[in-house]
Design a protein around this motif. Structure first.
Motif, PDB file in Angstrom:
ATOM      1  N   LYS D  58      33.116  17.264 -11.391  1.00 36.52           N
ATOM      2  CA  LYS D  58      34.082  18.316 -11.058  1.00 36.52           C
ATOM      3  C   LYS D  58      33.708  19.686 -11.604  1.00 36.52           C
TER       4      LYS D  58
ATOM      5  N   LEU E  15      33.700  24.777   5.907  1.00 33.98           N
ATOM      6  CA  LEU E  15      33.661  24.064   4.616  1.00 33.98           C
ATOM      7  C   LEU E  15      32.394  23.202   4.458  1.00 33.98           C
ATOM      8  N   LYS E  58      37.469  22.278  -7.670  1.00 29.07           N
ATOM      9  CA  LYS E  58      38.788  22.556  -8.251  1.00 29.07           C
ATOM     10  C   LYS E  58      38.852  23.874  -9.008  1.00 29.07           C
ATOM     11  N   GLU E  59      37.693  24.495  -9.252  1.00 25.11           N
ATOM     12  CA  GLU E  59      37.724  25.811  -9.907  1.00 25.11           C
ATOM     13  C   GLU E  59      37.422  26.936  -8.914  1.00 25.11           C
ATOM     14  N   GLY E  60      37.467  26.565  -7.603  1.00 21.68           N
ATOM     15  CA  GLY E  60      37.316  27.595  -6.591  1.00 21.68           C
ATOM     16  C   GLY E  60      35.878  27.935  -6.245  1.00 21.68           C
TER      17      GLY E  60
ATOM     18  N   ASP F  57      45.645  25.974  -5.817  1.00 16.19           N
ATOM     19  CA  ASP F  57      44.827  24.994  -6.552  1.00 16.19           C
ATOM     20  C   ASP F  57      45.503  24.590  -7.865  1.00 16.19           C
ATOM     21  N   GLU F  59      45.067  25.358 -10.797  1.00 11.94           N
ATOM     22  CA  GLU F  59      45.320  26.394 -11.806  1.00 11.94           C
ATOM     23  C   GLU F  59      46.266  27.474 -11.276  1.00 11.94           C
ATOM     24  N   LYS F  61      46.044  29.202  -8.500  1.00 10.65           N
ATOM     25  CA  LYS F  61      45.467  30.258  -7.667  1.00 10.65           C
ATOM     26  C   LYS F  61      45.448  29.856  -6.195  1.00 10.65           C
TER      27      LYS F  61
END
Lengths: 104, 104, 104, 104, 104, 104, 104
Positions: D58, E15, E58-60, F57, F59, F61
């Motif tokens: 991840k 994507l 998940k962190e963009g 998401d 977080e 955002k």
């Protein structure tokens, strides 16, 4: 589920579980006439009797439950764990399964 | 599940597992009359005998179990792993499957 | 699963897998009388023969297995991957599937 | 799956995939007598031919595969993607599906 | 799926999707004899025509696709979204569904 | 789904939803001859009419949608929520369900 | 679900739940002629009456709901928890199940 409990007050829900008792529908009409049992519908309203300490999130912190003992709540039509103490019936729901608080 | 164990005390649950023994319902009435076996209902109350060290969260920390040996708990109607030691039956549940503590 | 292995010692489990061998029930009574095969129940106890290095968590760290070779464990009634070496049977479980350690 | 490949060496597995070839059981007995085909059991042992660069966790980092080309591994009874090159059969597994390394 | 597209070049996958075209099996033998259509097997090899910008973690951040246009790949036996442009057929797979690159 | 809307322009998709209208196939041949309705195939091409602000998401955002109003897109064969405004049909898809942009 | 509530205003949705009331279709034509009940179609438009405080993300922060009381929304064809107060019907949806806002 059957128990040998003397009182429902002995139940302390674990994690995010909430102990509720379904509110009974009025068994007589506004005019005071008693309804036959088959005409008394089961309600989806319940009174919160006890609330667990809350589930634990992924960082180990407790998730604050969204209801408190004494709250009146709307419960889902299906689900929950039934508990029988003597002749009375109770249910355990997870906090997030409760639909709404009922403010009176 | 069958074991060749001499004593249930040899069982040390792993991770978040909890070893319990179901509490037997009274087999006689308040007045002292013995009930026929078919009238003795199975209870959903159990005594905690042993508790694992706790599961591990995503950061590798142990999640503290919510019950301790000696606790009386409300167990779910289905689930759990049955263990038989001699003629006695026990069950292993995961900590989060236990519904409530019973305070007496 | 069939293998052409000469010895089970050649098996080094990967990740969080644990190689166990089911403990055979006594085939004679306490008094020394041999039981017919159909009376020998299959036990859910097993001996740990080998343990993988542990699974990997989301941050890439190894999750420490909770058992070690030589441990006696309680295995679940279903699941596990069977391995046959010659006429002997073994099983591979994932670490978290094992129910309890058995201390003797 | 059918391919028009000339050689299996052209296959470079993606992500966490591992290309293996099942090891054939001996078709003759220790004494040198050839077994009829129906008596030759299919083995769950395989040789690793090629390994992908590893899946991505991840945080975008590669997860190190746990086997390498040349390793002998124990493969699960079901699963894997079969590939046919000419008359030979191969399989692609995901790294975490492999059960154990076989050390000889 | 039917389209009114004039050219497959108009398709820009979104994507983590990858546009591929299955490679056709030879319709004649090595000796130059044409095979009847029923003898031409469908291959699981495909050519990559276009690749999306990659999925988002998940962190963009974009996850880098593992193939590029022009790559020859091994595709799974099932899955993918078929697209028809005129009489030609194409497929869209997600990047992680592709099994292997084929190096020639 | 039926609505009493006067215009589709009133629809503002929520989160990661995308409002599209399927592109109708030509109902006459290149030579100008009208096709019977049964010969007009349903296309998997659609025009984007409106795009939600994007999903959120873990977080908190917003995830940037990958298409914009006016884009022509390839939609999957199944799925999406149909909306009917008067006699016209529209669909709502989630952003990640759209397969590809169509550049002309 | 049946309730004994006097007014729907008593309902305060929990977490990410949204209380809506379906908008009734016109029961007469533009020309003023009343339609028979069977000709009045059920609409997928609803008015938002009350909105919960929002669900909780993995870091314990509230996720801001995307609608507010008074908003007109497009609801999905299936799902939601029906509530009956007297003769009137309402529904509870989770915020992310609502398809679109309707701007008029």
């Amino acid at each position: 589920m059957t128990t040998a409990l003397k009182s429902i007050k002995a139940i302390a829900p674990l994690l995010d579980r909430v102990l509720v008792q379904r509110i009974k529908a009025e068994s007589k009409t506004a005019g005071g006439i008693f309804l036959p049992e088959s005409a008394v519908k089961e309600l989806n309203e319940a009174k919160v009797l006890a609330v667990g300490p809350g589930g634990v999130d992924k960082e180990g912190k407790r998730i604050q439950p969204s209801v408190a003992p004494g709250d009146k709540v709307l419960i889902p039509q299906y689900g929950g764990s039934p508990i029988k103490v003597g002749e009375e019936e109770f249910s355990l729901f997870r906090d997030h399964e409760l639909l709404a608080k009922i403010n009176e």
